[in-house]
Enzyme design. Sequence first.
Site, mmCIF file in Angstrom:
data_model
loop_
_atom_site.group_PDB
_atom_site.id
_atom_site.type_symbol
_atom_site.label_atom_id
_atom_site.label_comp_id
_atom_site.label_asym_id
_atom_site.label_seq_id
_atom_site.Cartn_x
_atom_site.Cartn_y
_atom_site.Cartn_z
ATOM 1 N N CYS A 104 0.874 -1.184 0.000
ATOM 2 C CA CYS A 104 0.000 0.000 0.000
ATOM 3 C C CYS A 104 0.911 1.234 0.000
ATOM 4 C CB CYS A 104 -0.971 -0.019 1.180
ATOM 5 S SG CYS A 104 -0.195 -0.026 2.809
ATOM 6 N N ALA A 105 0.444 2.347 0.512
ATOM 7 C CA ALA A 105 1.235 3.579 0.424
ATOM 8 C C ALA A 105 2.480 3.534 1.303
ATOM 9 C CB ALA A 105 0.375 4.783 0.792
#
Length: 247
Positions: A104-105
Amino acid sequence: MYSKREELEYFRKLKGPLIDVRSPDEYYKGNLPNSINIPLFNNEERSIIGTIYKNYGREKAVIKGLEFVGNKIENIVNNLIEALYFYKSNNNSKIEEPTIKIYCARGGMRSLSISWLLEKYNLKNITLKGGYKTYRKWTLDSFCKNWQLIVVGGKTGTGKTKLLKLLEKNYYQIIDLEKLANHRGSTFGGLGMNKQPSNEQFENLIAEDLKSHKENKKIFVEAESANIGKCKIPHEFFSKMKNAQRI
């Protein structure tokens, strides 16, 4: 204790489908090449959760996130299993069970939530520590290496791209910036080519090409202005082009 760079290399070397669980907007802006976008939240949901987090704190944002995910867990799991089966069918993975690679980020709640979910289905998986942020640091750092460039110059239509392809065919190292940017530059522009990647993704693609090259060997690259269509050549790499040997 591994560094983030070492963890990224280990993550990349594992055999299995690469899954980006960020929102579609985040994915379009920049992603690990060859990853599949199976978002935990869509663009609107991510915006709503961000607003709640800013105004009311983490706990209420998490509750809202669970509310969104609760309505689509089955669909997310089905997409993940489909990606796994597709990988197996295209990579002859009969001996060793592939690892579903998730990011994810920043390697936080989104990827960890998907990892927890996959564990409930007894599916082998790993998350990328630091997430896409770790990968972007690797991308930007790659342009600072001491690459030995040779720039091929000439007027439009003189066959510079053909020469690059011929060099590649004969096992020379090349970087085809126009191909990566989906843009022919100058007169021909994007004629007959696919949509250009985002500038961030263009940088990622250059870094991936450089990864396969040896630092102590010459790399041939076509002479370009700083911008190829809407894509901008990374400053550090362009500086090396300007100071490189020119043919």
